[in-house]
Motif scaffolding. Structure first.
Motif, PDB file in Angstrom:
ATOM      1  N   GLU A  31       0.730  -1.112   0.026  1.00 24.07           N
ATOM      2  CA  GLU A  31      -0.025   0.132  -0.139  1.00 24.07           C
ATOM      3  C   GLU A  31       0.870   1.349   0.061  1.00 24.07           C
ATOM      4  O   GLU A  31       1.939   1.190   0.739  1.00 24.07           O
ATOM      5  N   GLY A  32       0.339   2.369  -0.668  1.00 22.11           N
ATOM      6  CA  GLY A  32       1.104   3.648  -0.635  1.00 22.11           C
ATOM      7  C   GLY A  32       0.886   4.170   0.421  1.00 22.11           C
ATOM      8  O   GLY A  32       0.160   3.809   1.334  1.00 22.11           O
ATOM      9  N   GLU A  33       2.017   5.383   0.742  1.00 22.13           N
ATOM     10  CA  GLU A  33       2.087   6.107   1.907  1.00 22.13           C
ATOM     11  C   GLU A  33       0.706   6.859   2.016  1.00 22.13           C
ATOM     12  O   GLU A  33       0.344   7.374   1.132  1.00 22.13           O
ATOM     13  N   ALA A  34       0.169   6.824   3.407  1.00 23.82           N
ATOM     14  CA  ALA A  34      -1.193   7.568   3.705  1.00 23.82           C
ATOM     15  C   ALA A  34      -0.665   9.003   3.433  1.00 23.82           C
ATOM     16  O   ALA A  34       0.260   9.691   3.607  1.00 23.82           O
ATOM     17  N   ILE A  35      -1.996   9.641   2.986  1.00 22.17           N
ATOM     18  CA  ILE A  35      -1.953  11.188   2.535  1.00 22.17           C
ATOM     19  C   ILE A  35      -2.093  12.025   3.922  1.00 22.17           C
ATOM     20  O   ILE A  35      -3.287  11.579   4.549  1.00 22.17           O
ATOM     21  N   THR A  36      -1.194  12.542   4.285  1.00 24.63           N
ATOM     22  CA  THR A  36      -1.419  13.617   5.434  1.00 24.63           C
ATOM     23  C   THR A  36      -1.203  15.106   4.895  1.00 24.63           C
ATOM     24  O   THR A  36      -0.310  16.118   4.989  1.00 24.63           O
ATOM     25  N   ALA A  37      -2.357  15.663   4.256  1.00 26.23           N
ATOM     26  CA  ALA A  37      -2.397  16.941   3.562  1.00 26.23           C
ATOM     27  C   ALA A  37      -3.012  17.793   4.816  1.00 26.23           C
ATOM     28  O   ALA A  37      -3.917  17.341   5.214  1.00 26.23           O
ATOM     29  N   ILE A  38      -2.781  19.255   4.531  1.00 25.31           N
ATOM     30  CA  ILE A  38      -3.534  19.996   5.049  1.00 25.31           C
ATOM     31  C   ILE A  38      -4.988  20.412   4.487  1.00 25.31           C
ATOM     32  O   ILE A  38      -4.795  20.665   3.297  1.00 25.31           O
ATOM     33  N   PRO A  39      -6.136  20.000   5.194  1.00 26.83           N
ATOM     34  CA  PRO A  39      -7.442  20.059   4.334  1.00 26.83           C
ATOM     35  C   PRO A  39      -7.681  21.531   3.931  1.00 26.83           C
ATOM     36  O   PRO A  39      -7.303  22.472   4.652  1.00 26.83           O
ATOM     37  N   LEU A  40      -8.290  21.708   2.774  1.00 28.69           N
ATOM     38  CA  LEU A  40      -8.709  22.881   2.255  1.00 28.69           C
ATOM     39  C   LEU A  40      -9.917  23.654   3.140  1.00 28.69           C
ATOM     40  O   LEU A  40     -10.613  23.015   3.696  1.00 28.69           O
ATOM     41  N   ARG A  41      -9.352  24.987   3.270  1.00 27.63           N
ATOM     42  CA  ARG A  41     -10.346  25.568   4.175  1.00 27.63           C
ATOM     43  C   ARG A  41     -11.593  26.118   3.511  1.00 27.63           C
ATOM     44  O   ARG A  41     -11.287  26.485   2.305  1.00 27.63           O
ATOM     45  N   HIS A  42     -12.578  26.528   4.072  1.00 25.81           N
ATOM     46  CA  HIS A  42     -13.847  27.070   3.438  1.00 25.81           C
ATOM     47  C   HIS A  42     -14.289  28.118   4.284  1.00 25.81           C
ATOM     48  O   HIS A  42     -15.175  28.087   5.116  1.00 25.81           O
ATOM     49  N   PRO A  43     -13.616  29.330   4.119  1.00 28.15           N
ATOM     50  CA  PRO A  43     -13.960  30.564   4.922  1.00 28.15           C
ATOM     51  C   PRO A  43     -15.340  31.221   4.592  1.00 28.15           C
ATOM     52  O   PRO A  43     -16.058  31.621   5.352  1.00 28.15           O
ATOM     53  N   TRP A  44     -15.850  31.012   3.082  1.00 30.95           N
ATOM     54  CA  TRP A  44     -16.786  31.429   2.972  1.00 30.95           C
ATOM     55  C   TRP A  44     -18.213  30.766   3.521  1.00 30.95           C
ATOM     56  O   TRP A  44     -19.179  31.421   3.843  1.00 30.95           O
ATOM     57  N   ARG A  45     -17.880  29.456   3.671  1.00 26.72           N
ATOM     58  CA  ARG A  45     -19.060  28.687   4.282  1.00 26.72           C
ATOM     59  C   ARG A  45     -19.121  29.135   5.527  1.00 26.72           C
ATOM     60  O   ARG A  45     -20.565  29.425   6.041  1.00 26.72           O
ATOM     61  N   VAL A  46     -18.202  29.361   6.363  1.00 27.36           N
ATOM     62  CA  VAL A  46     -18.669  29.971   7.731  1.00 27.36           C
ATOM     63  C   VAL A  46     -19.108  31.365   7.731  1.00 27.36           C
ATOM     64  O   VAL A  46     -20.053  31.684   8.669  1.00 27.36           O
ATOM     65  N   LEU A  47     -18.559  32.302   7.050  1.00 32.59           N
ATOM     66  CA  LEU A  47     -19.198  33.492   6.707  1.00 32.59           C
ATOM     67  C   LEU A  47     -20.630  33.541   6.453  1.00 32.59           C
ATOM     68  O   LEU A  47     -21.346  34.141   7.364  1.00 32.59           O
ATOM     69  N   ALA A  49     -22.674  31.129   6.892  1.00 33.94           N
ATOM     70  CA  ALA A  49     -23.556  30.582   7.854  1.00 33.94           C
ATOM     71  C   ALA A  49     -23.624  31.594   9.161  1.00 33.94           C
ATOM     72  O   ALA A  49     -24.959  31.750   9.640  1.00 33.94           O
ATOM     73  N   VAL A  50     -22.716  32.422   9.501  1.00 30.49           N
ATOM     74  CA  VAL A  50     -22.786  33.216  10.533  1.00 30.49           C
ATOM     75  C   VAL A  50     -23.882  34.379  10.047  1.00 30.49           C
ATOM     76  O   VAL A  50     -24.607  34.663  10.997  1.00 30.49           O
ATOM     77  N   VAL A  51     -23.730  34.804   8.883  1.00 29.03           N
ATOM     78  CA  VAL A  51     -24.666  35.939   8.519  1.00 29.03           C
ATOM     79  C   VAL A  51     -25.982  35.392   8.443  1.00 29.03           C
ATOM     80  O   VAL A  51     -27.129  36.429   9.221  1.00 29.03           O
ATOM     81  N   LEU A  52     -26.320  34.369   8.109  1.00 28.16           N
ATOM     82  CA  LEU A  52     -27.805  33.719   8.132  1.00 28.16           C
ATOM     83  C   LEU A  52     -28.221  33.480   9.326  1.00 28.16           C
ATOM     84  O   LEU A  52     -29.438  33.909   9.849  1.00 28.16           O
ATOM     85  N   VAL A  53     -27.506  32.861  10.464  1.00 31.83           N
ATOM     86  CA  VAL A  53     -27.973  32.887  11.755  1.00 31.83           C
ATOM     87  C   VAL A  53     -28.070  34.258  12.298  1.00 31.83           C
ATOM     88  O   VAL A  53     -29.321  34.267  13.051  1.00 31.83           O
ATOM     89  N   LEU A  54     -27.377  34.966  12.058  1.00 32.06           N
ATOM     90  CA  LEU A  54     -27.661  36.485  12.844  1.00 32.06           C
ATOM     91  C   LEU A  54     -28.836  37.016  12.313  1.00 32.06           C
ATOM     92  O   LEU A  54     -29.547  37.699  12.878  1.00 32.06           O
ATOM     93  N   ALA A  55     -29.034  36.912  10.872  1.00 33.19           N
ATOM     94  CA  ALA A  55     -30.360  37.512  10.455  1.00 33.19           C
ATOM     95  C   ALA A  55     -31.347  37.032  11.008  1.00 33.19           C
ATOM     96  O   ALA A  55     -32.467  37.538  11.294  1.00 33.19           O
ATOM     97  N   LEU A  56     -31.344  35.565  11.024  1.00 34.21           N
ATOM     98  CA  LEU A  56     -32.626  34.988  11.656  1.00 34.21           C
ATOM     99  C   LEU A  56     -32.918  35.293  12.929  1.00 34.21           C
ATOM    100  O   LEU A  56     -33.933  35.798  13.297  1.00 34.21           O
ATOM    101  N   ALA A  57     -31.893  35.469  13.786  1.00 29.73           N
ATOM    102  CA  ALA A  57     -32.136  35.827  15.131  1.00 29.73           C
ATOM    103  C   ALA A  57     -32.426  37.313  15.258  1.00 29.73           C
ATOM    104  O   ALA A  57     -33.535  37.470  16.090  1.00 29.73           O
TER     105      ALA A  57
END
Lengths: 336, 255
Positions: A31-47, A49-57
């Motif tokens: 078996e090949g060596e396991a991949i230990t890469a830094i995962p892709l970040r998703h800053p827009w997803r978080v942003l 989500a935060v905006v939607l939760v605030l608007a709802l609140a």
């Protein structure tokens, strides 16, 4: 994007060595060596989500403080006896109209698949008219049909009738509402049933005939049970849709249903908004229960087919489907 | 054996629109015989098979099973088309196995097998189930009765389909390319069941590309091409020494 030209995915000398070393293809050590890469970040997803939760609140806090919503009145009328009885009328309208529509829809679907061109055309004409005109207009029409046909007769046309009686059917507004809703819905149901019947593989009918089963037995034991898998999900949607469409019986005019009674109360108390909310909460309660029921019926008719197929055909919204989707994902992850 | 052949085709023709798929097919299958129908695709073999149990209707000629006209009744020199019920009655003793199995996917293997005996012959569920279990064991699937078709391999599904046809106690079995849709390693298990069936004296008409099966099991072989019978005879002789050019060309490709 990163400037690094060679991410972790490229071939590695170690992997090569492992591949050439092993002669046994089933051995574990190649078996090949396991991949230990830094995962892709998703800053827009978080942003987002935060905006939607605030608007709802903000909306909820604001709405809770606004007088026009009349939350006190919502609490007062939500379990009012007049409202709960009207809710029962809405359920009855939905149930009766759907039962008639399904039976009539099945008949129309079989007529459209008939080899007789006249029978086929009559079904087509019916569907053309009832799908092509608004249900509100149809309900208004059924409301005044007793004025056009005050007396119903049976006999030979243009001769003295054998029997004639007063058109009492369409003077009962509840019956009129059920008929009006059912005749409209039948046109939609027939298309759903037809699609279901056509979805069953021709080989099924053939196999059934080769086993000496009659047309009726073939339909009943082979074709219809399989068509149900295709028919059930959209029919569930139609039931939910019908529950809401019953509010249009005001066109007849029938005013003993959920929306009609809420409107009647608010006309006296001058508080339309809280009663709209009351009616909406009852409609939501019923549609939510129907969604759960639909989920279990679909499961029942998915027997013998791959589980995942059945899960896919669930309506996109609804607590039951979300839970099962998560569960399915977990099972799949567990397998890998 | 009685004098009446199991299947007798006398100059049978059949067209789909302007396309003549069967042109004056004449052949006879006696009781207890195994006949293999071979030929290139589009040669009309499957259509002919489907005419025998009236899934397709014959346009010209006479086709009879055990002396009875298929799909028609002759009375005072005139032919009357049979009602659907009467046609169904004729199919009771003719079993058919399809290329794509056509098992009922919403029913378990056992339920597939008991449908026709219960619905057509009015057998009780207990009696039909008992017989179904015996048949499942006969085709080597005694432990799969409760499985849905989707959970069986192609070879297992086809064996269930054979058991389903046998549940009606047919006198004649029609096989329409029973192994063509199978993975190569699954062909053998289906052919074994068919060989066993042939050894019990079942009359069988098999449309197939399995020349080994034809050579070993069949009593006669018919080679069809372009809707006509090109050559027929003892399978070992026809396969070893084909007389006709078209037979030679076809066999050189499949053998």
């Amino acid at each position: 994007m990163t400037n690094d030209p060679e991410p972790d995915l490229g071939p590695r000398p170690g992997a090569h060595a492992a591949a050439t070393r092993a002669n046994d293809p089933l051995a574990d050590d190649q078996e090949g060596e396991a991949i230990t890469a830094i995962p892709l970040r998703h800053p827009w997803r978080v942003l987002i989500a935060v905006v939607l939760v605030l608007a709802l609140a903000v909306f909820v806090i604001d709405a809770a403080q606004r007088d026009d919503f009349g939350w006190a009145d919502v609490g007062k009328y939500i379990f009012d006896k007049r409202i709960s009885q009207a809710a029962l009328v809405t359920l009855q309208l939905t149930l009766y109209a759907m039962v008639i529509a399904i039976v009539l829809g099945l008949l129309l679907a079989i007529m459209r698949l008939s080899p007789n061109p006249v029978v086929k055309s009559v079904a087509w004409l019916y569907i053309w008219i009832f799908r092509g005109t608004p249900v509100y207009v149809q309900l208004v029409f059924w409301g005044i049909v007793s004025l056009i046909y005050p007396v119903l007769t049976i006999g030979i046309p243009f001769m003295t009738p054998w029997i004639s009686f007063h058109n009492d059917i369409f003077t009962n507004l509840f019956v009129t509402a059920v008929i009006g809703l059912a005749l409209n819905e039948a046109a939609y149901m027939s298309e759903i049933v037809r699609a279901g019947l056509l979805s069953v593989d021709e080989g099924q009918e053939e196999a059934s005939r080769a086993l000496a089963m009659s047309w009726g037995q073939t339909m009943r034991f082979v074709v219809v049970p399989q068509a149900m898998r295709i028919i059930i999900p959209p029919t569930g949607n139609e039931v939910i849709s019908m529950l809401k469409t019953t509010s249009l019986v005001a066109a007849i005019p029938l005013s003993i249903d959920l929306y009609g009674v809420s409107r009647g109360i608010s006309a006296v108390t001058f508080t339309p908004v809280p009663l709209l909310i009351v009616a909406s909460l009852w409609y939501l309660l019923f549609t939510s229960i129907l969604m759960v029921g639909q989920h279990f019926i679909e499961k029942r008719f998915a027997r013998g087919s791959g589980q995942r197929k059945a899960e896919k055909s669930l309506p996109p919204v609804g607590p039951a489907s979300d839970i099962t989707n998560i569960r399915m994902n977990n099972i799949e992850e567990g397998r890998q | 054996m009685s004098g009446t052949p199991m299947v007798h085709a006398d100059r049978v023709s059949k067209s789909f629109g302007s396309n003549r798929v069967l042109k004056s097919i004449s052949l006879t299958v006696n009781s207890g015989e195994v006949l293999c129908l071979v030929g290139p695709s589009g040669s009309g073999k499957s259509t002919f098979l489907r005419c025998i149990n009236h899934l397709e209707r014959v346009d010209a000629g006479r086709l009879s099973v055990e002396g009875q006209l298929v799909g028609y009744r002759q009375k005072a020199g005139k032919l009357y088309e049979l009602r659907p019920k009467e046609a169904a009655f004729q199919r009771r003793e003719i079993g058919m196995v399809f290329q794509r199995f056509n098992l009922f996917p919403h029913l378990t293997a056992l339920e597939n097998i008991i449908q026709a005996p219960m619905r057509v012959k009015g057998a009780s569920k207990a009696k039909a189930s008992k017989r179904a279990v015996e048949l499942m064991e006969r085709v080597g699937l005694g432990d799969k009765a409760g499985h849905y078709p989707a959970h069986l391999s192609g070879g297992q599904q086809q064996r269930v389909a054979i058991a389903r046809a046998l549940a009606m106690d047919p006198k004649l079995m029609l096989f329409d390319e029973p192994t063509s849709a199978l993975d190569p390693e699954l062909v053998g298990e289906v052919l074994d069941v068919m060989k066993e069936l042939a050894s019990t004296g079942m009359t069988m008409i098999v449309v197939t590309h399995e020349m080994g099966f034809a050579r070993e099991v069949a009593d006669s072989l018919v080679f069809m091409d372009g809707g006509v019978v090109v050559e027929s005879g003892n399978p070992r002789e026809v396969l070893a020494n084909p007389q006709h050019e078209r037979t030679k060309a076809f066999l050189s490709k499949v053998l």
